[in-house]
Design a protein around this motif. Structure first.
Motif, PDB file in Angstrom:
ATOM      1  N   GLN A   1       1.069  -1.281  -0.050  1.00  0.00           N
ATOM      2  CA  GLN A   1       0.131   0.009   0.062  1.00  0.00           C
ATOM      3  C   GLN A   1       0.854   1.128   0.017  1.00  0.00           C
ATOM      4  N   VAL A   2       1.945   1.076   0.653  1.00  0.00           N
ATOM      5  CA  VAL A   2       2.787   2.386   0.895  1.00  0.00           C
ATOM      6  C   VAL A   2       3.519   2.558  -0.717  1.00  0.00           C
ATOM      7  N   LEU A   3       3.886   1.303  -1.190  1.00  0.00           N
ATOM      8  CA  LEU A   3       4.542   1.434  -2.591  1.00  0.00           C
ATOM      9  C   LEU A   3       3.672   1.984  -3.243  1.00  0.00           C
ATOM     10  N   ALA A   4       2.580   1.580  -3.467  1.00  0.00           N
ATOM     11  CA  ALA A   4       1.464   2.156  -4.497  1.00  0.00           C
ATOM     12  C   ALA A   4       1.300   3.631  -4.108  1.00  0.00           C
ATOM     13  N   GLN A   5       1.318   4.139  -2.963  1.00  0.00           N
ATOM     14  CA  GLN A   5       1.050   5.518  -2.595  1.00  0.00           C
ATOM     15  C   GLN A   5       2.304   6.331  -2.902  1.00  0.00           C
ATOM     16  N   ASN A   6       3.479   5.667  -3.048  1.00  0.00           N
ATOM     17  CA  ASN A   6       4.711   6.406  -3.517  1.00  0.00           C
ATOM     18  C   ASN A   6       4.743   6.515  -4.993  1.00  0.00           C
ATOM     19  N   PHE A   7       4.091   5.524  -5.665  1.00  0.00           N
ATOM     20  CA  PHE A   7       3.879   5.623  -7.214  1.00  0.00           C
ATOM     21  C   PHE A   7       3.043   6.987  -7.300  1.00  0.00           C
ATOM     22  N   ILE A   8       2.098   6.910  -6.787  1.00  0.00           N
ATOM     23  CA  ILE A   8       1.057   8.099  -6.902  1.00  0.00           C
ATOM     24  C   ILE A   8       1.621   9.498  -6.697  1.00  0.00           C
TER      25      ILE A   8
END
Length: 462
Positions: A350-357
């Motif tokens: 979830q954190v990784l996805a948010q960093n991509f955002i």
């Protein structure tokens, strides 16, 4: 006998129209912008989004408060018990009774009164990060409202200048119609007296007809611009008397200045979007950590079954008040911790996805920044070009006016033809049109610079 209107009647009508124009309220650009910012629906919507975000901050702060639950129930039923393993999956009753040799249907009233307090007092900053996310959303929505107000102010100012230019063009075509009518009268008179060919009157009539069509088209364009301004202002009235300063006066300052694009309202909004995304990533990191909870329970219970019911199945009462009266009480206090170990694996993604955002939002910021810088350079070029055109416009009008006067005088004396006169009339109309839009284009270029620099006062302070 037909009655022809006298010169005095025309003068009286003109004075009446002039007095009506003086009594009409002039809509200044400041008033137009203020009305638009008050009435426009998208700005009202963003105000509501901002208020919702502010309420969410308060809700996030109150989520850290302990849970305090009160419960009361009064029941009627049996108390048959049975030995056996069960899992607390729900959808079952919690009747309390010893396992008896056989089933019976003895029933009585019972009651349970419960007070429960539990408080997640430590979760590695989860509550704090949730509050920070809510506050960053408020900051983002505030900047979103500010950039919407800024951009709408620019849109209203542009529509105001367009309508003002359209009104001036209508006036220019009105002047052209009056000149065409004047030429027609001269031509018809000379043709009747046999001084010129009759075809000249046909050409003069065609020129008058063309002038009428042109002024109708100009009025149609003016009405479209008035409709646009009214829509942006959030009003239905489309009859505007505008401030003519923008077509009679040059801006006070057109000097080049260096502006920091970072302070642009649109870029501030994009930067705050990135901040919200980064704050959400921090919050997601806390979701995989343990939660420490303090809890306390106080319970009171009543039953219509006696303590000797296990040996005497007649030792119960069906009296309602005896059954609901609490006769036993218990309390419990404690501290516990829960930790879903597999939650770390989920929150990491979830954190990784948010960093991509966040990275995507940064690229959108870079794109907007590049576009604004290019627009700023374009505005400087447009200001220089509009200034040159404005300086040339009076020269063109003077030359075209002299040429038309010369051709019309020569024609009246039989030294020129109708084609030369209509050509000079066309050139004069074109020159007046260029003059009318030259100063408007200069203000439009300055407005483009204000939009690119992110400072509406660059335009308004002129």
């Amino acid at each position: 006998m037909s009655i022809r209107p006298t010169r005095s009647i025309f003068l009286l009508v003109n004075l009446l129209f002039i007095s009506l124009g003086l009594n009409a309220q002039v809509l200044t650009l400041n008033n137009a912008v203020e009305t638009a910012l008050t009435n426009y629906a998208s700005i009202k919507a963003k105000n509501n989004y901002l208020n919702a975000s502010k309420a969410t901050v308060q809700q996030s702060k109150k989520e850290y408060l302990p849970n305090f639950n009160l419960s009361a129930q009064q029941d009627y039923g049996t108390v048959n018990g049975q030995n056996g393993p069960l899992y607390g999956l729900g959808l079952s009753v919690a009747s309390s009774g010893l396992p008896l040799p056989k089933q019976n249907w003895n029933a009585a009233f019972g009651a349970l009164y419960l007070t429960n307090v539990n408080w997640d007092f430590f979760a590695f900053g989860r509550a704090r990060e949730r509050i920070n996310v809510s506050q960053s959303i408020v900051t983002r929505d505030e900047s979103d409202l500010a950039q919407e107000q800024f951009q709408h102010s620019i849109r209203v100012a542009a529509a105001y200048l367009n309508l003002l230019a359209a009104q001036r063009l209508t006036q220019s075509w009105q002047n052209n119609l009056e000149r065409a009518n004047g030429l027609k009268n001269v031509v018809v008179t000379r043709a009747k007296n046999g001084l010129i060919p009759g075809v000249d009157s046909s050409l003069a009539n065609a020129e008058v007809s063309n002038a009428k069509i042109s002024i109708t088209q100009a009025r149609d364009f003016e009405q479209e611009q008035a409709n646009t301004l009214a829509r942006l202002m959030g009003v239905t009235d489309q009859q505007f008397v505008l401030d003519t300063m923008f077509i009679t006066k040059m801006p006070r300052s057109l000097s080049d200045s260096v502006y920091k694009t970072e302070s642009h309202p649109l870029l501030q909004y994009y930067a705050n979007r990135i901040a919200v995304s980064n704050q959400q990533a921090k919050y997601f990191q806390t979701l995989g950590m343990p939660t420490f909870t303090a809890f306390g329970v106080f319970q009171g219970r009543g039953a219509g079954f006696s303590s000797s019911y296990a040996t005497d199945q007649h030792a119960y009462t069906q009296n309602y008040f005896e059954g609901i009266k609490p006769v036993r009480a218990n309390y419990l206090i404690g501290i516990g911790a829960t930790w879903n170990m597999t939650g770390i694996l989920r929150t990491r993604q979830q954190v990784l996805a948010q960093n991509f955002i966040s990275n995507a939002l940064k690229e959108e910021y870079n794109l907007a920044d590049q576009q604004i810088k290019n627009q700023l350079l374009l505005s400087e070029n447009k200001i220089r070009n509009a200034t040159l055109n404005f300086q040339e416009a009076p020269v063109q009008v003077k030359s075209a006016s002299d040429a038309y006067l010369q051709k019309s005088v020569l024609y009246k004396n039989g030294l020129s033809n109708i084609v030369d006169v209509t050509q000079s009339l066309y050139i004069l109309t074109r020159a007046e049109t260029n003059r009318d839009i030259a100063l408007s284009n200069l203000w439009q270029a300055l407005l483009l610079k204000a939009a690119a620099a992110g400072d509406f006062n660059i335009f308004m302070n002129q």
